[in-house]
Write an enzyme that holds these catalytic residues in place. Sequence first.
Site, PDB file in Angstrom:
ATOM      1  N   SER A 134       0.852  -1.240   0.095  1.00 39.37           N
ATOM      2  CA  SER A 134      -0.013  -0.045  -0.108  1.00 39.37           C
ATOM      3  C   SER A 134       0.982   1.323   0.133  1.00 39.37           C
ATOM      4  O   SER A 134       1.793   1.340  -1.026  1.00 39.37           O
ATOM      5  CB  SER A 134      -0.981   0.103   1.153  1.00 39.37           C
ATOM      6  OG  SER A 134      -1.973   0.858   1.073  1.00 39.37           O
ATOM      7  N   ASP A 188      -8.671  -3.484  -6.390  1.00 38.95           N
ATOM      8  CA  ASP A 188      -8.301  -3.282  -5.029  1.00 38.95           C
ATOM      9  C   ASP A 188      -9.169  -2.659  -4.166  1.00 38.95           C
ATOM     10  O   ASP A 188      -9.660  -1.455  -4.547  1.00 38.95           O
ATOM     11  CB  ASP A 188      -7.059  -2.159  -5.477  1.00 38.95           C
ATOM     12  CG  ASP A 188      -5.933  -2.174  -4.241  1.00 38.95           C
ATOM     13  OD1 ASP A 188      -6.865  -1.706  -3.180  1.00 38.95           O
ATOM     14  OD2 ASP A 188      -4.809  -2.134  -4.124  1.00 38.95           O
ATOM     15  N   HIS A 221      -6.607  -6.087  -0.888  1.00 36.40           N
ATOM     16  CA  HIS A 221      -5.682  -4.937  -1.116  1.00 36.40           C
ATOM     17  C   HIS A 221      -4.062  -5.241  -0.825  1.00 36.40           C
ATOM     18  O   HIS A 221      -3.754  -5.750  -2.018  1.00 36.40           O
ATOM     19  CB  HIS A 221      -6.086  -4.028   0.101  1.00 36.40           C
ATOM     20  CG  HIS A 221      -5.408  -2.777   0.048  1.00 36.40           C
ATOM     21  ND1 HIS A 221      -5.006  -2.040  -1.111  1.00 36.40           N
ATOM     22  CD2 HIS A 221      -4.750  -1.877   0.976  1.00 36.40           C
ATOM     23  CE1 HIS A 221      -4.387  -0.882  -0.899  1.00 36.40           C
ATOM     24  NE2 HIS A 221      -4.009  -0.632   0.331  1.00 36.40           N
TER      25      HIS A 221
END
Length: 432
Positions: free
Chosen positions: A210, A306, A373
């Site tokens: 991320s 995502d 994610h």
Amino acid sequence: MAITQRRGCRSYITILHQRWGKRESAIAVAGFAAVLLTFSFILSSDSSSSDRFSGTGTDGFVPLTFLSNAVQRGAYCLDGSVPAYHFQKGFGYGSRRWVLHIEGGGWCNTVASCTFRKTTALGSSKYMDHQVLFSGILSGDQSHNPDFYNWNKVKIRYCDGASFTGHPESERNNDTKLFFRGQLIWEAMMDELLSIGLSNAQEALLSGCSAGGLATLIHCDDFREILPKDARVKCLSDAGFFLNEQDVAGNATIQSFYHDVVHLQGTAGSLKQDCVAKMEPSKCFFPQNFVKSINTPVFFVNPTYDFWQIKNILVPRSADPRGHWHNCHLNIRNCSPEQIEVLQGFRNSFLKALSELQQMKDVGMFINSCYIHCQTWISETWHGPYSPKINNKTIAESVGDWFFERKVSKHIDCPYPCNPTCYHMDFTLHRR
Ligand SMILES: *[C@@H]1O[C@H](CO)[C@@H](O)[C@H](O)[C@H]1NC(C)=O
Ligand SMILES: *[C@@H]1O[C@H](CO)[C@@H](O)[C@H](O)[C@H]1NC(C)=O
Ligand SMILES: *[C@@H]1O[C@H](CO)[C@@H](O)[C@H](O)[C@H]1NC(C)=O
């Protein structure tokens, strides 16, 4: 956009454990943890709760180490505390090999959201767990992490709120009492790791998830530069390819969010300079605008659906005031055919942004069609009998094929819902 919420963590973990199988709980807990981090929530549960559900019995806890050179270097977390990392020494074949993983956790774009962040582990080491479980790409268990289990392993904690790109010059407004020292943290962190053995690395992989996946891309060539010339050095960005797309209402939500982050923290000096020379610096926070100029080999792990991007870039709350997307956000299986069509459009944009990279020899990719994610730091999604696969390869196998140059490793999934190995996040169970 800067969504802040507090919600008890323990109760839902208990519920999950009762209602779900072991693997589902583990992924849900880890995935939910990622959500917590991403939205500047406070993650107050201690690490032992994730251990109970990790299903990865031999994975170990690793203590927190504070950067010893931080004060001298002026490298501070948002609140002025000392940054930190977790280190586990490699052994055998891995003793001169290093894998680094940068934690994720979104960004703060205003004085208010950065000030809030100071009260969490994402802005202050005062709130960091004293030990964390190393899993996925950091796992010490060969069956969960076949290629990297015995390497020197480092988890870099994220406490600057701007993917390690802030500069102190932007603290001009000193009455805010915020430290924007991301770049200094990065440099102090690398110096410390070099001093404990990284400088002798034969092979090294910088990774992150991320906001940490974005930091990985931004600092990839810097990382290459500090290591021995003859070492094999590569970078792996997990869920770090944030797309510059308009939201469903036609607003440039993510672009203006990044604009605020970049200008608040004065990050331009840390971004790719050939990009900054061509466009507004905040656009150089988008990988699609600078990854082609990274000289070091890069691997991209990213789902095309995502959930962070769907929820914050494509359909932020401001673009859906009536909450038509609410149930779809909670579980992709709830999405209407019209919403799925919008998601497929997002996937097409995603693939288009990657298309040039697909031609590049050193690039690897695992672009799956799951609603998730981060996937590399969770053992269950990184490598295991039930983890997501493309072409019968797990993420760990695909990354290994690319890192060791065993074979070309560019995997792109068919569109949702074609892949039965996907794990799709289900947030309905997390609500009370
Ligand atoms: C503010 O000023 C103090 C000293 O006056 C200094 O140490 C500090 O680095 C400055 N920046 C912040 C963010 O507090
Ligand atoms: C988004 O766009 C709409 C018009 O399409 C506008 O009315 C609205 O104010 C915009 N919202 C934001 C947050 O910019
Ligand atoms: C998929 O991979 C596994 C493990 O590498 C192997 O045992 C199996 O035969 C493969 N299946 C197919 C259909 O290729």
